[in-house]
Enzyme design. Structure first.
Site, PDB file in Angstrom:
ATOM      1  N   VAL A 184       0.855  -1.417  -0.008  1.00 10.94           N
ATOM      2  CA  VAL A 184       0.002   0.106  -0.013  1.00 10.94           C
ATOM      3  C   VAL A 184       0.901   1.070  -0.015  1.00 10.94           C
ATOM      4  O   VAL A 184       0.657   2.277  -0.694  1.00 10.94           O
ATOM      5  CB  VAL A 184      -0.975  -0.082   1.207  1.00 10.94           C
ATOM      6  CG1 VAL A 184      -1.784   1.501   1.445  1.00 10.94           C
ATOM      7  CG2 VAL A 184      -2.146  -1.206   0.929  1.00 10.94           C
ATOM      8  N   GLY A 195       1.072  -1.112   9.251  1.00  7.50           N
ATOM      9  CA  GLY A 195       0.077  -1.775   9.981  1.00  7.50           C
ATOM     10  C   GLY A 195      -0.144  -3.493   9.263  1.00  7.50           C
ATOM     11  O   GLY A 195       0.577  -3.570   8.136  1.00  7.50           O
ATOM     12  N   GLN A 211      -4.818  -7.138   5.538  1.00  7.95           N
ATOM     13  CA  GLN A 211      -6.017  -7.822   5.885  1.00  7.95           C
ATOM     14  C   GLN A 211      -5.920  -9.071   4.844  1.00  7.95           C
ATOM     15  O   GLN A 211      -5.469  -9.086   3.958  1.00  7.95           O
ATOM     16  CB  GLN A 211      -7.048  -7.150   4.942  1.00  7.95           C
ATOM     17  CG  GLN A 211      -8.652  -7.422   4.981  1.00  7.95           C
ATOM     18  CD  GLN A 211      -9.659  -6.799   4.384  1.00  7.95           C
ATOM     19  OE1 GLN A 211      -9.160  -5.413   3.920  1.00  7.95           O
ATOM     20  NE2 GLN A 211     -10.923  -6.745   4.385  1.00  7.95           N
ATOM     21  N   ARG A 218     -12.106  -5.555   7.553  1.00  9.81           N
ATOM     22  CA  ARG A 218     -10.914  -4.523   7.923  1.00  9.81           C
ATOM     23  C   ARG A 218     -11.061  -4.264   9.416  1.00  9.81           C
ATOM     24  O   ARG A 218     -10.083  -4.105  10.238  1.00  9.81           O
ATOM     25  CB  ARG A 218     -11.135  -3.347   7.086  1.00  9.81           C
ATOM     26  CG  ARG A 218     -11.166  -3.322   5.924  1.00  9.81           C
ATOM     27  CD  ARG A 218     -11.317  -2.114   4.989  1.00  9.81           C
ATOM     28  NE  ARG A 218     -11.353  -2.142   3.516  1.00  9.81           N
ATOM     29  CZ  ARG A 218     -12.264  -2.537   2.787  1.00  9.81           C
ATOM     30  NH1 ARG A 218     -13.414  -2.627   3.158  1.00  9.81           N
ATOM     31  NH2 ARG A 218     -11.974  -2.638   1.503  1.00  9.81           N
ATOM     32  N   ASP A 260     -13.987   3.528  -2.318  1.00  7.98           N
ATOM     33  CA  ASP A 260     -15.270   2.858  -2.421  1.00  7.98           C
ATOM     34  C   ASP A 260     -16.168   3.540  -3.386  1.00  7.98           C
ATOM     35  O   ASP A 260     -17.035   3.058  -4.350  1.00  7.98           O
ATOM     36  CB  ASP A 260     -16.087   2.629  -1.033  1.00  7.98           C
ATOM     37  CG  ASP A 260     -15.116   2.096  -0.109  1.00  7.98           C
ATOM     38  OD1 ASP A 260     -15.442   0.956   0.395  1.00  7.98           O
ATOM     39  OD2 ASP A 260     -14.163   2.864   0.582  1.00  7.98           O
ATOM     40  N   ARG A 310     -15.007   3.200  -6.924  1.00  6.92           N
ATOM     41  CA  ARG A 310     -15.606   1.789  -7.325  1.00  6.92           C
ATOM     42  C   ARG A 310     -16.986   1.704  -7.856  1.00  6.92           C
ATOM     43  O   ARG A 310     -17.157   1.378  -8.721  1.00  6.92           O
ATOM     44  CB  ARG A 310     -15.471   0.694  -6.091  1.00  6.92           C
ATOM     45  CG  ARG A 310     -13.848   0.140  -5.981  1.00  6.92           C
ATOM     46  CD  ARG A 310     -13.680  -0.502  -4.714  1.00  6.92           C
ATOM     47  NE  ARG A 310     -12.488  -1.214  -4.622  1.00  6.92           N
ATOM     48  CZ  ARG A 310     -11.897  -1.554  -3.505  1.00  6.92           C
ATOM     49  NH1 ARG A 310     -12.623  -1.504  -2.447  1.00  6.92           N
ATOM     50  NH2 ARG A 310     -10.698  -2.345  -3.498  1.00  6.92           N
ATOM     51  N   HIS A 365     -15.324   2.607   5.642  1.00  6.11           N
ATOM     52  CA  HIS A 365     -14.641   1.890   4.585  1.00  6.11           C
ATOM     53  C   HIS A 365     -14.644   0.472   4.908  1.00  6.11           C
ATOM     54  O   HIS A 365     -13.531  -0.304   5.383  1.00  6.11           O
ATOM     55  CB  HIS A 365     -13.015   2.567   4.427  1.00  6.11           C
ATOM     56  CG  HIS A 365     -12.276   1.810   3.368  1.00  6.11           C
ATOM     57  ND1 HIS A 365     -12.717   1.501   2.016  1.00  6.11           N
ATOM     58  CD2 HIS A 365     -11.189   1.184   3.479  1.00  6.11           C
ATOM     59  CE1 HIS A 365     -11.811   0.888   1.355  1.00  6.11           C
ATOM     60  NE2 HIS A 365     -10.708   0.614   2.266  1.00  6.11           N
TER      61      HIS A 365
END
Length: 320
Positions: free
Chosen positions: A18, A84, A87, A93, A153, A156, A180
């Site tokens: 990411v 972090g 997922q 999440r 989102d 999308r 999210h």
């Protein structure tokens, strides 16, 4: 004419998929002059920085990319946190929250210890909860701590509507609000295609437009998009990288753009003391204000339900 803009420096904390999706997108769009990559895995951060620098002459603007440390945050206009645990397939999440909240607090302490006084952008998941944690730890004004929220989102959703109607996604406006994640809420009442409300397209029976009974399938496709991708490649990184770059552009160029970010609520839509995804005006000081729209009772209920679920999770990681 020579480029006369002032130096723009950012730091990215976390150089996993990411973080590098964000770095690559930002570099490719020529948004910054200096980019420090920070990670506990120092060798990887150094390697990623050198790899990007090998191609920097093909980017729109010259940019210095290097392996940095937290002292590099002091004079940065923006720090982007992507660090972090990731997922896993089938994992929501919100299941990441305990470990990632601890990681977030430790990172923010280091960032603020450098003397940083810019905009803090949170990408790590669960992004709504972690944006609150970051703000709580940082001591920065609420508007200058901002999460990527439902920006991914929402794009999308625009793409799904484009696929159904054949209309260019750039001519479609549509928003996802709330978490999210699984409880996110589409604002069908605010969606427009070429300026014409989506519901008018449906009611008028315009050729090629979607039918009302297809909206639920679209909602589920958007909601589950990350699960689909993670099941196939173990991570989502390019879409969120581009979404983050869009947010970075809005801040650095003081665009006053309306983006669906994770913003702090102080009474808007009847919600208080929470960060979650909502259309907001974004400029050089982060979130200028949340845009309050005349949404339907059903959409309002969906937003409140999502916020309620987030508050339960947030309460589990608040420092007592």
């Amino acid at each position: 004419m020579a480029n006369t803009r002032t130096s723009r420096k950012i730091a990215i904390v976390g150089v996993g998929g990411v973080g590098m999706g964000c770095a690559y997108s930002i570099l490719n769009q020529g948004l910054v002059d200096e980019m420090a990559l920070i990670d506990v895995a120092g060798d990887k951060a150094d390697g990623e920085a050198r790899d990007l620098m090998d191609g920097v002459t093909y980017a729109p603007e010259n940019c210095k990319v290097y392996h940095g440390d937290y002292s590099d945050c002091k004079d940065a206009q923006m720090v982007i946190i992507t660090a972090g645990i990731n997922q896993k397939p089938g994992q929501s999440r919100l299941e990441l929250v305990g470990t990632n909240a601890k990681i977030m607090r430790s990172i923010v302490k280091e960032v603020m210890g450098s003397g940083f006084d810019g905009n803090l952008v949170i990408v790590s998941n669960p992004v709504d909860v972690l944006t609150y944690v970051a703000w709580d730890e940082s001591g920065l004004p609420q508007n200058r701590v901002i999460g990527t929220g439902t920006s991914l989102d929402s794009t999308r959703l625009r793409m799904q509507l484009s696929n159904k109607t054949g209309v260019d996604a750039h001519d479609i406006s549509a928003y996802i609000v709330g978490e999210h994640g699984d409880s996110e809420q589409p604002l069908w009442s605010q969606a427009t295609i070429g300026g014409k409300p989506l519901m008018d397209w449906i009611e008028d029976g315009d050729e090629g437009v979607i039918k009302k009974d297809e909206l639920e399938d679209i909602r589920k496709t958007v909601r589950d998009a990350a699960y689909y991708i993670i099941d196939r490649k173990k991570i989502t990184n390019w879409g969120i990288g581009l979404s983050t770059a869009r947010l970075v552009r809005a801040i650095l160029e003081n665009e006053h753009a309306i983006l669906t970010t994770s913003a702090y609520f102080n009474g808007e839509y009847g919600l208080k003391d929470i960060y979650t995804g909502i259309p907001a005006i974004v400029g050089e000081n982060g979130v200028e204000r949340i845009v309050e729209m005349h949404i339907t009772d059903e959409e309002m209920a969906g937003l409140h339900k999502s916020a309620s679920e987030l508050k339960e999770v947030l309460d589990s990681v608040r420092e007592k």
